[in-house]
Motif scaffolding. Structure first.
Motif, mmCIF file in Angstrom:
data_model
loop_
_atom_site.group_PDB
_atom_site.id
_atom_site.type_symbol
_atom_site.label_atom_id
_atom_site.label_comp_id
_atom_site.label_asym_id
_atom_site.label_seq_id
_atom_site.Cartn_x
_atom_site.Cartn_y
_atom_site.Cartn_z
ATOM 1 N N ARG A 18 0.840 -1.202 0.000
ATOM 2 C CA ARG A 18 0.000 0.000 0.000
ATOM 3 C C ARG A 18 0.875 1.254 0.000
ATOM 4 O O ARG A 18 0.620 2.211 -0.736
ATOM 5 N N THR A 19 1.928 1.230 0.808
ATOM 6 C CA THR A 19 2.848 2.366 0.862
ATOM 7 C C THR A 19 3.542 2.571 -0.473
ATOM 8 O O THR A 19 3.706 3.703 -0.936
ATOM 9 N N TYR A 20 3.963 1.478 -1.107
ATOM 10 C CA TYR A 20 4.592 1.567 -2.424
ATOM 11 C C TYR A 20 3.650 2.216 -3.435
ATOM 12 O O TYR A 20 4.047 3.103 -4.203
ATOM 13 N N LEU A 21 2.398 1.763 -3.453
ATOM 14 C CA LEU A 21 1.439 2.290 -4.427
ATOM 15 C C LEU A 21 1.134 3.760 -4.186
ATOM 16 O O LEU A 21 0.884 4.513 -5.128
ATOM 17 N N GLU A 22 1.159 4.184 -2.934
ATOM 18 C CA GLU A 22 0.907 5.593 -2.625
ATOM 19 C C GLU A 22 1.996 6.491 -3.193
ATOM 20 O O GLU A 22 1.791 7.688 -3.370
ATOM 21 N N ARG A 23 3.161 5.922 -3.490
ATOM 22 C CA ARG A 23 4.271 6.698 -4.059
ATOM 23 C C ARG A 23 4.204 6.771 -5.581
ATOM 24 O O ARG A 23 5.018 7.452 -6.204
ATOM 25 N N LEU A 24 3.243 6.073 -6.183
ATOM 26 C CA LEU A 24 3.116 6.044 -7.637
ATOM 27 C C LEU A 24 1.899 6.835 -8.082
ATOM 28 O O LEU A 24 0.841 6.758 -7.453
ATOM 29 N N GLU A 25 2.028 7.567 -9.161
ATOM 30 C CA GLU A 25 0.900 8.308 -9.706
ATOM 31 C C GLU A 25 -0.014 7.374 -10.487
ATOM 32 O O GLU A 25 0.454 6.460 -11.175
ATOM 33 N N GLY A 26 -1.313 7.630 -10.370
ATOM 34 C CA GLY A 26 -2.262 6.909 -11.202
ATOM 35 C C GLY A 26 -2.798 5.631 -10.607
ATOM 36 O O GLY A 26 -3.577 4.927 -11.263
ATOM 37 N N PHE A 27 -2.407 5.279 -9.364
ATOM 38 C CA PHE A 27 -2.882 4.055 -8.722
ATOM 39 C C PHE A 27 -3.589 4.396 -7.410
ATOM 40 O O PHE A 27 -3.153 5.281 -6.677
ATOM 41 N N GLN A 28 -4.652 3.669 -7.117
ATOM 42 C CA GLN A 28 -5.391 3.880 -5.873
ATOM 43 C C GLN A 28 -5.821 2.526 -5.309
ATOM 44 O O GLN A 28 -6.477 1.732 -5.995
ATOM 45 N N VAL A 29 -5.442 2.246 -4.064
ATOM 46 C CA VAL A 29 -5.867 1.020 -3.403
ATOM 47 C C VAL A 29 -7.318 1.190 -2.969
ATOM 48 O O VAL A 29 -7.641 2.103 -2.206
ATOM 49 N N VAL A 30 -8.195 0.315 -3.464
ATOM 50 C CA VAL A 30 -9.620 0.424 -3.129
ATOM 51 C C VAL A 30 -10.076 -0.683 -2.190
ATOM 52 O O VAL A 30 -11.172 -0.590 -1.618
ATOM 53 N N ALA A 31 -9.267 -1.745 -2.033
ATOM 54 C CA ALA A 31 -9.650 -2.836 -1.132
ATOM 55 C C ALA A 31 -8.424 -3.680 -0.821
ATOM 56 O O ALA A 31 -7.458 -3.708 -1.588
ATOM 57 N N GLU A 32 -8.490 -4.373 0.330
ATOM 58 C CA GLU A 32 -7.431 -5.288 0.735
ATOM 59 C C GLU A 32 -8.064 -6.569 1.257
ATOM 60 O O GLU A 32 -9.093 -6.522 1.930
#
Length: 227
Positions: A18-32
């Motif tokens: 989740r932390t990795y994805l927060e550092r990338l543009e264009g991605f959003q975690v919607v569920a785990e």
């Protein structure tokens, strides 16, 4: 925005991804999800308006495997992309996952730089697919599929290590521009060594050399990441 479902039975791994994805543009975690059954329910139960575009899928979970999840969602014709993120290296498992249409197979553990490269490749693939409408030309098809293939590594010259090269690469990517002296200071290495790594990246086409003016004497060379 690419909506992402994270599937892993380890809470720390979920947090890391989740932390990795927060550092990338264009991605959003919607569920785990921490299990196979929950993952299938999340993928198949999402309304189209709030759908999941991409699943980062672990292979080993207490109530099933990533293969089980992928077989279920493919049987229901779910329109979702999957990147396997796992410690499983068994060649037969890899073959089965490829047969079920995984976009990437990423083996744990890996540094952020590898994760970022694979996700950026996937984003490029989606962008090219979206830009192509109607009957695609062979070149357009090759470009879409080629976006998912990791570029072949350039052989390292004698005296350079892959681990240090990764550190230098990350340093350049995370800065606007770096000189050899600045890279050396930031990474705790000699200026001569930093220059060798930066010049290797420039020769490989990964960074751009340019003169930096405004300082006394000869212009200093700075290195910028090649997008």
């Amino acid at each position: 925005m690419i909506h992402v479902l994270l599937v892993d039975d380890d809470a720390l791994t979920l947090e890391l991804h989740r932390t990795y994805l927060e550092r990338l543009e264009g991605f959003q975690v919607v569920a785990e999800c921490t299990g196979a059954r929950a993952a299938v329910s999340a993928i198949l139960g999402q309304p189209p308006a709030e759908g999941i575009d991409l699943v980062l899928l672990d292979m080993t979970m207490p109530d099933g495997t990533g293969l089980d999840v992928l077989r279920h969602v493919r049987a229901r014709a779910a329109d979702v992309d999957v990147i396997a993120v796992t410690g499983v290296r068994d060649a037969e498992i890899v073959r089965q996952m490829v047969g079920l249409g995984v976009a990437q197979y990423l083996v744990k553990p890996f540094p952020f730089a590898v994760f970022r490269d694979r996700l950026e490749q996937y984003r490029t693939y989606r962008d090219r697919a979206r830009e192509t409408s109607g009957p695609a030309t062979q070149a357009e098809i090759d470009a879409m599929l080629g976006a998912l293939r990791p570029s072949a590594p350039v052989p390292l010259p004698k005296g350079l290590s892959a681990e240090t090269l990764e550190r230098v690469t990350a340093g350049v990517r995370e800065s606007t521009a770096l000189s050899a002296a600045e890279a050396a200071a930031a990474l705790g290495m000699s200026r001569v060594a930093a220059r060798r790594y930066l010049e290797h990246l420039a020769d490989a086409g990964r960074v751009i050399r340019s003169p930096r003016y405004g300082t006394p004497g000869r212009p200093e060379t700075e290195y910028r990441w090649q997008p």
